[in-house]
Design a protein around this motif. Structure first.
Motif, mmCIF file in Angstrom:
data_model
loop_
_atom_site.group_PDB
_atom_site.id
_atom_site.type_symbol
_atom_site.label_atom_id
_atom_site.label_comp_id
_atom_site.label_asym_id
_atom_site.label_seq_id
_atom_site.Cartn_x
_atom_site.Cartn_y
_atom_site.Cartn_z
ATOM 1 N N TYR A 29 29.392 48.479 36.911
ATOM 2 C CA TYR A 29 30.078 49.064 38.067
ATOM 3 C C TYR A 29 30.740 47.988 38.931
ATOM 4 C CZ TYR A 29 30.854 51.996 42.192
ATOM 5 O OH TYR A 29 31.425 52.672 43.240
ATOM 6 N N ALA A 30 30.000 46.929 39.254
ATOM 7 C CA ALA A 30 30.558 45.878 40.107
ATOM 8 C C ALA A 30 31.748 45.203 39.436
ATOM 9 C CB ALA A 30 29.478 44.852 40.449
ATOM 10 N N ALA A 31 31.635 44.946 38.125
ATOM 11 C CA ALA A 31 32.739 44.307 37.406
ATOM 12 C C ALA A 31 33.967 45.213 37.382
ATOM 13 C CB ALA A 31 32.303 43.972 35.980
ATOM 14 N N PHE A 32 33.743 46.500 37.212
ATOM 15 C CA PHE A 32 34.844 47.463 37.211
ATOM 16 C C PHE A 32 35.563 47.470 38.558
ATOM 17 C CE2 PHE A 32 36.127 51.902 38.197
ATOM 18 C CZ PHE A 32 37.142 52.041 37.258
ATOM 19 N N LEU A 33 34.798 47.494 39.648
ATOM 20 C CA LEU A 33 35.413 47.495 40.970
ATOM 21 C C LEU A 33 36.191 46.207 41.225
ATOM 22 C CD1 LEU A 33 32.701 49.074 43.312
ATOM 23 C CD2 LEU A 33 34.687 50.164 42.255
ATOM 24 N N ARG A 34 35.627 45.075 40.832
ATOM 25 C CA ARG A 34 36.329 43.802 41.058
ATOM 26 C C ARG A 34 37.664 43.786 40.319
ATOM 27 N NH1 ARG A 34 31.207 41.858 40.207
ATOM 28 N NH2 ARG A 34 31.710 41.036 38.145
ATOM 29 N N ALA A 35 37.646 44.213 39.058
ATOM 30 C CA ALA A 35 38.872 44.198 38.264
ATOM 31 C C ALA A 35 39.936 45.105 38.865
ATOM 32 C CB ALA A 35 38.562 44.617 36.829
ATOM 33 N N ARG A 36 39.549 46.289 39.316
ATOM 34 C CA ARG A 36 40.500 47.238 39.882
ATOM 35 C C ARG A 36 41.038 46.781 41.239
ATOM 36 N NH1 ARG A 36 42.813 50.497 36.391
ATOM 37 N NH2 ARG A 36 42.328 48.785 35.024
ATOM 38 N N LEU A 71 39.132 43.622 54.892
ATOM 39 C CA LEU A 71 38.889 42.241 54.466
ATOM 40 C C LEU A 71 37.418 42.016 54.134
ATOM 41 C CD1 LEU A 71 41.136 40.379 57.063
ATOM 42 C CD2 LEU A 71 41.523 40.484 54.596
ATOM 43 N N GLY A 72 36.531 42.541 54.987
ATOM 44 C CA GLY A 72 35.103 42.401 54.734
ATOM 45 C C GLY A 72 34.669 43.119 53.473
ATOM 46 N N GLY A 73 35.236 44.309 53.244
ATOM 47 C CA GLY A 73 34.905 45.052 52.035
ATOM 48 C C GLY A 73 35.338 44.319 50.785
ATOM 49 N N ARG A 74 36.523 43.749 50.833
ATOM 50 C CA ARG A 74 36.985 42.988 49.666
ATOM 51 C C ARG A 74 36.071 41.790 49.405
ATOM 52 N NH1 ARG A 74 42.354 39.278 48.742
ATOM 53 N NH2 ARG A 74 42.317 39.329 46.473
ATOM 54 N N HIS A 75 35.646 41.126 50.470
ATOM 55 C CA HIS A 75 34.744 39.980 50.309
ATOM 56 C C HIS A 75 33.432 40.421 49.658
ATOM 57 C CE1 HIS A 75 32.719 36.209 51.200
ATOM 58 N NE2 HIS A 75 31.736 36.901 51.766
ATOM 59 N N LEU A 76 32.912 41.563 50.069
ATOM 60 C CA LEU A 76 31.658 42.039 49.491
ATOM 61 C C LEU A 76 31.822 42.362 48.009
ATOM 62 C CD1 LEU A 76 30.181 44.394 52.243
ATOM 63 C CD2 LEU A 76 29.333 42.154 51.529
ATOM 64 N N GLU A 134 33.949 41.016 45.926
ATOM 65 C CA GLU A 134 34.040 39.748 45.206
ATOM 66 C C GLU A 134 32.682 39.061 45.109
ATOM 67 O OE1 GLU A 134 36.561 38.306 43.574
ATOM 68 O OE2 GLU A 134 37.744 40.118 43.928
ATOM 69 N N ARG A 135 31.871 39.143 46.149
ATOM 70 C CA ARG A 135 30.562 38.497 46.165
ATOM 71 C C ARG A 135 29.516 39.282 45.380
ATOM 72 N NH1 ARG A 135 30.002 33.432 47.238
ATOM 73 N NH2 ARG A 135 27.888 33.802 48.024
ATOM 74 N N SER A 136 29.881 40.467 44.906
ATOM 75 C CA SER A 136 28.913 41.274 44.169
ATOM 76 C C SER A 136 28.700 40.794 42.748
ATOM 77 C CB SER A 136 29.387 42.744 44.135
ATOM 78 O OG SER A 136 30.534 42.884 43.332
ATOM 79 N N GLY A 137 29.524 39.831 42.308
ATOM 80 C CA GLY A 137 29.392 39.322 40.953
ATOM 81 C C GLY A 137 28.213 38.392 40.800
ATOM 82 N N PRO A 138 27.814 38.106 39.559
ATOM 83 C CA PRO A 138 26.718 37.162 39.323
ATOM 84 C C PRO A 138 27.096 35.768 39.764
ATOM 85 C CG PRO A 138 27.810 37.718 37.273
ATOM 86 C CD PRO A 138 28.374 38.630 38.317
ATOM 87 N N LEU A 139 26.108 34.927 39.945
ATOM 88 C CA LEU A 139 26.326 33.586 40.484
ATOM 89 C C LEU A 139 27.305 32.786 39.652
ATOM 90 C CD1 LEU A 139 25.412 31.627 42.701
ATOM 91 C CD2 LEU A 139 23.609 30.825 41.157
#
Length: 438
Positions: free
Chosen positions: A94-101, A423-428, A430-435
């Protein structure tokens, strides 16, 4: 490294559905052309040509093509999410899908908002925002962002709705469409307050669900879909409380757009059926190398062009005023005579703005990853993004120094707060990915 449109076109796999790319570009291009035609600018401010000449509202049955864009979005989201799942070896995607979109969508959007916010502050500090044109421009420039906010909601809800589609197919669509019909009954027949706002989700998600059905090859009778949708829309407008226009009109008591109505859903059905009928002949046309290269190049800048097309239009009118040229009254013969020239100039200025800002639409190398991440953090992030973008579409950029606000989901919101949310939502997200991705 930037890849040329020629190279991307040459590398297109044989399995790619090229027609979807054409529909994406054509739908955004139609919206741009519609906005350029509908803007009725005079010395008194910015009006709507369709409100001045009501018979022209029938044109919205062709120009209101956002249902096609959301339909294409559903198709693309289904393919993208399933592709990530296949490569994830059972890990959550899910997180990867959101980041890509979000990377392709929010990059150019936030740059556009930041540039315009800086300009709006300068205009207001200089005290030049009290004129009819400047004030109207600052209010309207972010209005088209509504569809990006709705699109973000579709992205966020793709996984559960895709699972529902896998289990129920057409019945999942029918449930959403039936819910939209019930909302209109409660709204118009029973007078239930505020229930109409549910159709922002039900109508557009129903159209999005049609994209899932196309991805599985389950729209087998497009002619029936088109005929049924058109018949339903005509009947609802003829005998129901629905207006003729499929876009919002100033001062109207009922809008088919805000919030969406069952009539707009029927309009979407006939559009989806119509474009499906054209899929086979369009496929042969898109097989031509030159045509396909053009579509690929246009897809690479379509969102940037959409974001800046109103800026270009306003620039043309501003230049006309700066040169001391009179603005003819909208809908007069002189006004119509200038339409082709204004559109050509707006297109040229849009191309110049695209050249300046297109790099923010380029996909990043991380788009193809199928790594897992923190799904709840990504969900919070995309929710903040969509609320922030919707807030910006409602508040506009006028009155920044006075704290101008609008009501979003029963709460007042200002443009600066909405921007911080986005802006804050986009940062979150992006930060949702693995280290390893950071």
């Amino acid at each position: 490294m930037t890849v040329s449109a020629r190279a991307m076109a040459a590398a297109t796999p044989a399995t790619r559905d090229r027609y979807v790319d054409l529909l994406r570009v054509a739908s955004l291009g139609t919206v741009v052309l519609g906005h350029w035609l509908m803007a009725a600018v005079s010395g008194d401010g910015i009006g709507n040509l369709l409100a001045l000449v009501p018979p022209l509202q029938v044109l919205t049955w062709g120009l209101q093509i956002m249902p096609v864009f959301f339909f294409v979005g559903g198709f693309s989201h289904a393919l993208s999410y399933r592709s990530l799942e296949r490569r994830a070896d059972g890990r959550p995607v899910y997180a990867a899908f959101l980041r890509a979109r979000l990377r392709r969508l929010l990059g150019p959007t936030l740059v556009f908002v930041l540039v315009w916010t800086a300009g709006a502050l300068l205009v207001q500090l200089a005290g030049a925002d009290d004129g009819p044109l400047a004030g109207a421009a600052l209010r309207m420039i972010t209005q088209p962002l509504w569809f990006i906010g709705i699109y973000l909601a579709m992205v966020a809800l793709t996984p559960p709705l895709l699972r529902l589609h896998a289990r129920r197919g057409w019945w999942a669509f029918a449930g959403l469409a039936g819910g939209a019909a019930l909302v209109d009954v409660l709204r118009f027949a029973l007078g239930v307050p505020y229930v109409e706002f549910l159709n922002f989700a039900l109508v557009w998600l129903a159209v999005h669900q049609l994209g899932f059905l196309r991805a599985d090859g389950r729209i087998r009778r497009p002619a029936l879909l088109a005929a049924g949708g058109l018949t339903g829309a005509v009947l609802l407008v003829a005998v129901g409380p629905y207006p003729l226009s499929m876009v919002g009109m100033p001062g109207e008591k009922v809008s088919n757009m805000a919030p969406p109505t069952l009539a707009l859903l029927c309009h979407g059905l006939w559009l989806v059926g119509a474009v499906q009928l054209l899929a086979r002949p369009a496929g042969a046309w898109l097989a031509r190398p030159r045509v396909w290269r053009t579509v690929v190049a246009a897809n690479g800048v379509a969102m940037t062009a959409f974001l800046w097309h109103l800026t270009a239009m306003l620039g043309v009118y501003a230049a006309q005023l700066a040169l001391g040229l009179d603005l003819p009254e909208p809908a007069t013969a002189a006004w119509w005579a200038q339409v082709p020239v204004r559109i050509l100039l707006a297109a040229a200025l849009t191309a110049l703005l695209v050249a300046c800002f297109r790099r923010f639409e380029s996909p990043s190398r991380g788009d193809a990853g199928a790594s897992s991440g923190n799904g709840p953090v990504a969900a919070v992030g995309v929710t903040l993004c969509l609320l922030g973008v919707l807030g910006l579409s409602m508040t506009g950029l006028g009155g920044l120094l006075e704290g101008h606000s609008a009501t979003l989901v029963a709460f007042p919101i200002t443009a600066p707060v909405a921007l911080v949310m986005a802006l804050g939502g986009r940062h979150l997200v992006e930060r949702s990915g693995p280290l390893a991705e950071r």
